[in-house]
Design an enzyme around this catalytic site. Structure first.
Site, PDB file in Angstrom:
ATOM      1  N   LYS A  57       0.843  -1.200   0.000  1.00 43.66           N
ATOM      2  CA  LYS A  57       0.000   0.000   0.000  1.00 43.66           C
ATOM      3  C   LYS A  57       0.882   1.255   0.000  1.00 43.66           C
ATOM      4  CE  LYS A  57      -3.777  -2.399   2.233  1.00 43.66           C
ATOM      5  NZ  LYS A  57      -4.404  -2.836   3.477  1.00 43.66           N
ATOM      6  N   GLN A 101      -4.494  -1.672   9.743  1.00 45.51           N
ATOM      7  CA  GLN A 101      -4.296  -2.970   9.084  1.00 45.51           C
ATOM      8  C   GLN A 101      -4.761  -4.098  10.005  1.00 45.51           C
ATOM      9  OE1 GLN A 101      -3.139  -3.418   5.844  1.00 45.51           O
ATOM     10  NE2 GLN A 101      -3.652  -5.562   6.159  1.00 45.51           N
ATOM     11  N   ASP A 124     -11.196   2.811   4.497  1.00 48.00           N
ATOM     12  CA  ASP A 124     -11.512   1.387   4.390  1.00 48.00           C
ATOM     13  C   ASP A 124     -13.025   1.163   4.458  1.00 48.00           C
ATOM     14  OD1 ASP A 124     -10.050  -0.807   3.826  1.00 48.00           O
ATOM     15  OD2 ASP A 124      -9.440  -1.259   5.882  1.00 48.00           O
TER      16      ASP A 124
END
Ligand code: NAD
Length: 291
Positions: A57, A101, A124
């Site tokens: 990422k 994460q 997200d």
């Protein structure tokens, strides 16, 4: 049965095009001496798969010109310490997107942490506010993996409208938001999961079959309707008898591609689309926060 093998839905190529478009937008901002979009990926512990995803990422951010504000915490970091870091990023005007994460070490309450993220920076799409907007069909930040699936379908002009879409998997990360996005696109949606009876019968009635399970090869050719579109979200690392390890999806690719009309490969399908949607959400959040 279709007489030809399925056409590949090339997520890697589309993701690259999306990244090039974002890079161009960011270059224009840079030429105008504007602040650049910023993304913070928080990671706790040293899970090697998570570390690889985070590196990926950050590399993608660098490629398109998004500034990275990521932080890496040792495994023993407390809930309060991660909360403080999230609060600081919420306040930081250079940061447009915050991503924690997953999975987190067991002693941390991930739901409580995700709820701390400012919904306008929740790239997200996992915050209850953004999930609620999705349920209500209102604009908002959408979860990256399901958004990537929808974008890939759109690219190949596979319109879910009126089709029977079967989503296998009901996680907050993939299955549930995926089903809602397909519903929003006017599909007739069935969600199947680990307690579903007659999975093969349900799967084989799908015009669009989405596997988000995490079980290598669970979807076999007899579970797929001839001419269906098969989207393999699963990413599983397996080791062969020679000890060589590689990634496979949830779909028995070689057999299913003889039956389906369209199919995503693993790797090179939904994985790169997920990263592209993360970058795209960050840029979207940047524009919304400035307007
Ligand atoms: P999860 O473990 O949270 O959920 C798995 C789901 O599969 C559950 O809802 C469960 O009910 C269902 N399931 C399990 N066994 C089943 C069975 N035998 N029959 C039917 N349903 C069954 O996982 P997740 O986070 O939703 O991820 C699913 C897969 O997608 C994993 O392989 C993960 O690595 C992958 N993934 C890929 C990306 C990407 O970028 N491509 C992103 C996120 C997750």
């Amino acid at each position: 049965m279709s007489s030809q093998t399925a056409q590949l839905l090339d997520g890697k190529a589309l993701a690259q095009r999306i990244q090039e478009e974002l890079a161009q937008q960011i270059q224009t901002l840079q030429a105008q001496n504007q602040r650049l979009p910023g993304l913070a990926v928080l990671m706790v512990g040293d899970n090697p798969a998570s570390a690889a995803y985070v590196r990926n990422k950050e590399r993608a951010c660098q490629k398109v010109g998004i500034a990275s504000f990521g932080r890496q915490f040792p495994t023993e970091t407390t809930q309060a310490e991660v909360e403080q870091a999230i609060q600081a990023l919420n306040q930081d005007d250079r940061v447009d997107g915050i991503l924690v994460q997953l999975p987190l070490p067991d002693h941390l309450d991930s739901v409580a942490l995700l709820n701390q993220i400012d919904p306008s920076k929740d790239v997200d799409g996992l915050h209850p506010v953004n999930m609620g907007r999705l349920v209500r069909g209102e604009p908002g930040l959408r979860s990256c993996t399901p958004a990537g699936v929808m974008r890939l379908l759109q690219e190949y002009q596979i319109d879910p409208k009126g089709k029977h879409a079967v989503v296998i998997g009901r996680s907050i990360l993939v299955g549930k938001p995926q089903a809602l996005l397909l519903l929003e696109a006017d599909a007739t949606v069935t969600i199947a999961h680990s307690k579903t009876q007659n999975l093969a019968a349900i799967a084989s009635s799908a015009d669009i079959l989405i596997a988000a399970i995490g079980r290598p090869g669970l979807i076999t050719a007899d579970m797929v309707k001839p001419g269906a579109t098969v989207i393999d979200v699963g990413i599983n690392r397996i080791t062969d008898y020679e000890g060589k390890s590689y990634l496979v999806g949830d779909v028995e690719f070689e057999a299913v591609r003889q039956v389906a009309e369209f199919i995503t490969p693993v790797p090179g399908g939904i994985g790169p689309m997920t990263v592209a949607m993360l970058l795209s959400n960050t840029v979207q959040s940047y524009h919304q926060r400035r307007s």
